[in-house]
Design an enzyme around this catalytic site. Structure first.
Site, PDB file in Angstrom:
ATOM      1  N   ARG A 105     -13.241  -8.751   0.861  1.00  0.00           N
ATOM      2  CA  ARG A 105     -11.843  -8.363   0.623  1.00  0.00           C
ATOM      3  C   ARG A 105     -10.934  -9.580   0.838  1.00  0.00           C
ATOM      4  O   ARG A 105     -10.034  -9.853   0.051  1.00  0.00           O
ATOM      5  CB  ARG A 105     -11.426  -7.241   1.591  1.00  0.00           C
ATOM      6  CG  ARG A 105     -12.041  -5.883   1.323  1.00  0.00           C
ATOM      7  CD  ARG A 105     -11.493  -5.271   0.051  1.00  0.00           C
ATOM      8  NE  ARG A 105     -10.045  -5.246   0.041  1.00  0.00           N
ATOM      9  CZ  ARG A 105      -9.290  -4.296   0.623  1.00  0.00           C
ATOM     10  NH1 ARG A 105      -9.869  -3.263   1.186  1.00  0.00           N
ATOM     11  NH2 ARG A 105      -7.965  -4.354   0.581  1.00  0.00           N
ATOM     12  N   CYS A 107     -16.280   1.579   0.366  1.00  0.00           N
ATOM     13  CA  CYS A 107     -15.079   0.788   0.673  1.00  0.00           C
ATOM     14  C   CYS A 107     -14.671   0.907   2.133  1.00  0.00           C
ATOM     15  O   CYS A 107     -13.931   0.057   2.621  1.00  0.00           O
ATOM     16  CB  CYS A 107     -13.928   1.225  -0.230  1.00  0.00           C
ATOM     17  SG  CYS A 107     -13.547   2.977  -0.055  1.00  0.00           S
ATOM     18  N   GLN A 126      -9.968  -3.840  -3.648  1.00  0.00           N
ATOM     19  CA  GLN A 126     -11.314  -3.401  -3.260  1.00  0.00           C
ATOM     20  C   GLN A 126     -12.303  -3.642  -4.386  1.00  0.00           C
ATOM     21  O   GLN A 126     -13.402  -4.169  -4.170  1.00  0.00           O
ATOM     22  CB  GLN A 126     -11.268  -1.909  -2.896  1.00  0.00           C
ATOM     23  CG  GLN A 126     -12.605  -1.354  -2.458  1.00  0.00           C
ATOM     24  CD  GLN A 126     -13.086  -1.935  -1.144  1.00  0.00           C
ATOM     25  OE1 GLN A 126     -12.334  -1.966  -0.177  1.00  0.00           O
ATOM     26  NE2 GLN A 126     -14.315  -2.406  -1.090  1.00  0.00           N
ATOM     27  N   ASP A 141     -17.368   6.950  -1.699  1.00  0.00           N
ATOM     28  CA  ASP A 141     -16.140   6.888  -0.899  1.00  0.00           C
ATOM     29  C   ASP A 141     -15.916   8.288  -0.324  1.00  0.00           C
ATOM     30  O   ASP A 141     -16.588   9.254  -0.726  1.00  0.00           O
ATOM     31  CB  ASP A 141     -14.972   6.449  -1.806  1.00  0.00           C
ATOM     32  CG  ASP A 141     -13.655   6.271  -1.050  1.00  0.00           C
ATOM     33  OD1 ASP A 141     -13.672   6.206   0.196  1.00  0.00           O
ATOM     34  OD2 ASP A 141     -12.597   6.194  -1.710  1.00  0.00           O
ATOM     35  N   HIS A 169      -7.197   0.852  -6.548  1.00  0.00           N
ATOM     36  CA  HIS A 169      -7.423  -0.013  -5.378  1.00  0.00           C
ATOM     37  C   HIS A 169      -8.062  -1.305  -5.916  1.00  0.00           C
ATOM     38  O   HIS A 169      -9.243  -1.578  -5.655  1.00  0.00           O
ATOM     39  CB  HIS A 169      -8.325   0.705  -4.376  1.00  0.00           C
ATOM     40  CG  HIS A 169      -8.296   0.100  -2.997  1.00  0.00           C
ATOM     41  ND1 HIS A 169      -7.513  -1.004  -2.678  1.00  0.00           N
ATOM     42  CD2 HIS A 169      -8.943   0.439  -1.850  1.00  0.00           C
ATOM     43  CE1 HIS A 169      -7.701  -1.305  -1.411  1.00  0.00           C
ATOM     44  NE2 HIS A 169      -8.558  -0.454  -0.877  1.00  0.00           N
ATOM     45  N   ARG A 172       0.889  -1.175   0.000  1.00  0.00           N
ATOM     46  CA  ARG A 172       0.000   0.000   0.000  1.00  0.00           C
ATOM     47  C   ARG A 172       0.919   1.214   0.000  1.00  0.00           C
ATOM     48  O   ARG A 172       1.685   1.413   0.957  1.00  0.00           O
ATOM     49  CB  ARG A 172      -0.899  -0.006   1.229  1.00  0.00           C
ATOM     50  CG  ARG A 172      -1.574   1.332   1.465  1.00  0.00           C
ATOM     51  CD  ARG A 172      -2.684   1.269   2.466  1.00  0.00           C
ATOM     52  NE  ARG A 172      -3.851   0.614   1.897  1.00  0.00           N
ATOM     53  CZ  ARG A 172      -5.064   0.642   2.437  1.00  0.00           C
ATOM     54  NH1 ARG A 172      -5.282   1.294   3.567  1.00  0.00           N
ATOM     55  NH2 ARG A 172      -6.068   0.025   1.871  1.00  0.00           N
TER      56      ARG A 172
HETATM   57  N1  NVA Z   1     -10.010   6.629  -1.453  1.00  0.00           N
HETATM   58  C1  NVA Z   1      -9.662   6.188  -0.124  1.00  0.00           C
HETATM   59  C2  NVA Z   1      -9.817   4.698  -0.015  1.00  0.00           C
HETATM   60  C3  NVA Z   1      -9.565   4.135   1.342  1.00  0.00           C
HETATM   61  C4  NVA Z   1      -9.702   2.625   1.416  1.00  0.00           C
HETATM   62  C5  NVA Z   1      -8.251   6.617   0.202  1.00  0.00           C
HETATM   63  O1  NVA Z   1      -7.366   6.447  -0.628  1.00  0.00           O
HETATM   64  O2  NVA Z   1      -8.032   7.127   1.297  1.00  0.00           O
END
Ligand code: NVA
Length: 310
Positions: free
Chosen positions: A296, A268, A136, A227, A133, A106
């Protein structure tokens, strides 16, 4: 590398074809139904997990998921700093490849994911970056497949900030042939290259892809996704008031669900309740957020089994 479907890494949604995504969805559902069948799939294998950003679901679902497959997960937090600062991304990749059978990362920048994949001799999985992502999105399509009898007929809309999650969803939807509508406030839409990619993929599969800034043009939908209006790494308190004003009409709530005729709401997580989604809707029967959170793990396990399984 799994020769059956030629999947080497899991980096970005548009690097997978329809057949590969459908195979992963089917496998995820099978692992979920009969986890014991896969309980030794990663026996003797170790996965190094790099996290430059905070995580709840991704960290826990990979860790517990790998354990359910009989493998070993190692968490590498921020003690080693941002990738590429203390040592080069290429050296990170080469060193971890000496010990690990796969790398989950990540990161802030997609270039770090690409650098890891370029220099690692083991599969790399994107656990979120600024652009994508995919873990997800795969879990979300598993959830949609569980809730609708024919995935190809589903109409999915994403309302809110164009970000890593919406990019992954729209690319995967377009690849699968799922109709997708993206609704963002002006100046908060996706980059032109992402739009071009989604449009090209949708053209290939014959699905509809719509991008609009007009919330009233949402149309009839089966599921609505949202989101946070600000993603990790982009937090700037001085912009908070302007963001709240720009997004005020784009909140996902019961009224919007009714207008679109949608039966399912997706997120998400983590959610900023009463901003992009109302608490009432998030906690309602329409919400599949925890189903997706569970998926997930099954979706990621499907990717791991495909990349690493014998
Ligand atoms: N768009 C959000 C997703 C978190 C799972 C972020 O990048 O913070």
């Amino acid at each position: 590398m799994n020769s059956l479907n030629n999947l080497q890494h899991f980096l970005a949604d548009d690097q997978l074809n329809k057949q590969q995504i459908l195979a992963l969805i089917t496998l995820a559902i099978d692992i979920k139904k009969q986890p014991e069948k896969y309980s030794h799939a990663l026996a003797g294998k170790s996965v190094a997990m790099i996290f430059e950003k905070p995580s709840l679901r991704t960290h826990v679902s990979f860790d517990m998921g790998i354990s359910k497959l009989g493998g070993h997960a190692l968490y590498l937090g921020q003690q080693n700093g941002k990738l590429g600062e203390r040592e080069r991304v290429s050296d990170y990749a080469k060193n971890l490849s000496c010990y690990a059978d796969a790398i989950v990362a990540r990161v802030f920048e997609n270039s770090a994911i690409e650098g890891l994949a370029q220099h690692a001799s083991v599969p790399v999985l994107n656990a979120l970056c600024d652009l994508y992502h995919p873990c997800q999105a795969l879990a979300d399509f598993v959830t949609l497949a569980e809730n609708f009898s024919d995935l190809s007929q589903v109409k999915l809309a994403y309302v809110g900030d164009a970000n890593n999650v919406s990019n992954s969803l729209m690319l995967m939807a377009a690849t699968l042939g799922v109709d997708f509508t993206l609704v963002c406030p002006p100046a908060h839409g996706p980059g032109g290259d992402m739009l071009t990619k989604a449009q090209a993929l949708a053209k290939n599969t014959g699905s509809a892809f719509t991008f609009t800034t007009d919330i009233n043009a949402i149309g009839q939908q089966d599921a609505i996704y949202t989101d946070t209006w600000v993603s990790m790494g982009d937090e700037d308190l001085s912009k908070k008031a302007a963001i709240l004003a720009a997004f005020a009409d784009y909140q996902v709530n019961h009224e919007l669900m009714a207008k679109a005729g949608a039966s399912i709401v997706m997120h998400c997580q983590p959610a900023h309740l009463e901003e992009e989604i109302t608490t009432e809707l998030f906690d309602s029967e329409m919400s599949v957020v925890f189903q997706s959170a569970e998926n997930r793990m099954w979706a990621q396990n499907a990717v791991l089994v495909t990349l690493l399984g014998d």
